[in-house]
Write an enzyme that holds these catalytic residues in place. Structure first.
Site, PDB file in Angstrom:
ATOM      1  N   ASP A 281       5.080   5.650   1.618  1.00  0.00           N
ATOM      2  CA  ASP A 281       4.306   4.779   1.086  1.00  0.00           C
ATOM      3  C   ASP A 281       3.885   4.689  -0.365  1.00  0.00           C
ATOM      4  O   ASP A 281       3.128   5.791  -0.720  1.00  0.00           O
ATOM      5  CB  ASP A 281       2.996   5.131   2.010  1.00  0.00           C
ATOM      6  CG  ASP A 281       3.060   4.133   3.233  1.00  0.00           C
ATOM      7  OD1 ASP A 281       2.712   4.407   4.161  1.00  0.00           O
ATOM      8  OD2 ASP A 281       4.052   3.121   3.643  1.00  0.00           O
TER       9      ASP A 281
ATOM     10  N   ASP B  92       4.462  -1.210  11.180  1.00  0.00           N
ATOM     11  CA  ASP B  92       3.744  -1.130  10.028  1.00  0.00           C
ATOM     12  C   ASP B  92       2.018  -1.133  10.235  1.00  0.00           C
ATOM     13  O   ASP B  92       1.852  -2.009   9.746  1.00  0.00           O
ATOM     14  CB  ASP B  92       4.145  -0.769   8.936  1.00  0.00           C
ATOM     15  CG  ASP B  92       3.884  -0.032   7.439  1.00  0.00           C
ATOM     16  OD1 ASP B  92       4.307   0.089   6.548  1.00  0.00           O
ATOM     17  OD2 ASP B  92       2.351   0.687   7.803  1.00  0.00           O
ATOM     18  N   GLY B  93       1.080  -0.438  10.078  1.00  0.00           N
ATOM     19  CA  GLY B  93       0.186  -0.482  10.367  1.00  0.00           C
ATOM     20  C   GLY B  93      -0.318   0.120  12.124  1.00  0.00           C
ATOM     21  O   GLY B  93      -0.263  -1.537  12.580  1.00  0.00           O
TER      22      GLY B  93
ATOM     23  N   GLY C 191       0.922   6.850  11.060  1.00  0.00           N
ATOM     24  CA  GLY C 191       0.962   7.165   9.991  1.00  0.00           C
ATOM     25  C   GLY C 191      -0.381   8.030  10.825  1.00  0.00           C
ATOM     26  O   GLY C 191      -0.072   9.274  10.833  1.00  0.00           O
TER      27      GLY C 191
HETATM   28  C1  DX5 Z   1      -0.204  -0.187   4.515  1.00  0.00           C
HETATM   29  C2  DX5 Z   1       0.553   1.796   4.950  1.00  0.00           C
HETATM   30  C3  DX5 Z   1       0.312   1.901   6.727  1.00  0.00           C
HETATM   31  C4  DX5 Z   1       0.859   3.326   6.923  1.00  0.00           C
HETATM   32  C5  DX5 Z   1       1.163   3.261   7.966  1.00  0.00           C
HETATM   33  O1  DX5 Z   1      -1.262   0.030   4.127  1.00  0.00           O
HETATM   34  O2  DX5 Z   1       2.028   1.378   5.197  1.00  0.00           O
HETATM   35  O3  DX5 Z   1       0.354   1.409   7.210  1.00  0.00           O
HETATM   36  O4  DX5 Z   1       2.022   2.940   6.806  1.00  0.00           O
HETATM   37  O5  DX5 Z   1      -0.678   3.864   8.126  1.00  0.00           O
HETATM   38  P1  DX5 Z   1      -1.480   3.916  10.485  1.00  0.00           P
HETATM   39  O6  DX5 Z   1       0.276   4.425  11.243  1.00  0.00           O
HETATM   40  O7  DX5 Z   1      -2.431   4.931  10.198  1.00  0.00           O
HETATM   41  O8  DX5 Z   1      -1.876   2.280  10.173  1.00  0.00           O
END
Ligand code: DX5
Length: 213
Positions: A37, A173-174, A195
């Site tokens: 990221d 993602d997220g 993440g």
């Molecule tokens: C955006 C980032 C996050 C990260 C994943 O802010 O891209 O989304 O990759 O984070 P988690 O899985 O902890 O939401």
């Protein structure tokens, strides 16, 4: 969609940076991609890291660069040089023919090209390129930080994109964890970034298996 075709891309944003290579090693055997990221503190409020840091990670995983930056075209070469094989930029900062030019630049450099849309950005915002890109990233949080809650409304965009482009790789993602992953897959996503769920898990192998369903 058979869940064994699901790509799991741990995001190192939530890893312990004091031992980054160990963190990568801890998930490598069970994962498919590694998402890096990249945040510039302008397009998103957070500042993460660039290629000078990311290049030190050694992995056999496909390196996936998520450019959350105001000028993604400026970053392509350095990430290609460190081995990136997918580079995704945000639709909110690249318009019109600049998009097709950037997609071509990424492809000419030997990587696949993705475009990302934030939760508030409609799917129609990428109508001009969605039939051509290699990957559509549908953000399920407002980008900038890990550990946020999944925004369920974005699943409508995933369903619509999958219905219109059944062969398109759709990444989410997220807030992706064992609870939200099944809904993502059912909607048509086949590439899941996660993440805090993975790196916060007692058993990372088990956590990744739970995402695959
Ligand atoms: C955006 C980032 C996050 C990260 C994943 O802010 O891209 O989304 O990759 O984070 P988690 O899985 O902890 O939401």
């Amino acid at each position: 969609m058979s869940t064994n075709s699901i790509i799991i891309a741990p995001s190192i944003l939530s890893a312990d940076f004091s031992k980054l290579q160990d963190e990568v090693d801890s998930i490598e055997k069970f994962s498919d991609w590694l998402q890096v990221d990249v945040m510039d503190g302008h397009f998103v409020p957070n500042l993460s890291f660039g290629a000078p840091v990311a290049k030190w990670m050694k992995t056999d995983l496909l390196i996936d660069i998520h450019l959350m930056v105001a000028n993604p075209a400026d970053r392509v070469d350095e990430f290609i040089a460190m081995g990136a094989k997918n580079i995704t930029f945000h639709a909110e900062v690249v318009e019109g023919t600049d998009r097709t030019a950037l997609i071509q630049k990424i492809r000419d450099a030997g990587a696949t090209a993705g475009i990302a849309i934030n939760p508030e950005t409609p799917l129609s915002a990428v109508d001009d390129v969605v039939g051509d890109i290699d990957l559509l990233l549908v953000m399920s949080v407002h980008p900038g930080f890990g550990g946020q809650s999944f925004i369920t409304d974005v699943l409508d965009k995933v369903r619509a994109a999958h219905a219109a482009h059944p062969d398109l790789m759709i990444q989410m993602d997220g807030g992706v964890d064992d609870k939200t992953a099944p809904d993502c897959i059912a909607a048509g996503a086949n590439n899941l970034v996660s993440g805090s769920y993975i790196f916060g898990a007692e058993d990372r192998e088990e956590a990744i298996a739970a995402l695959r369903g």
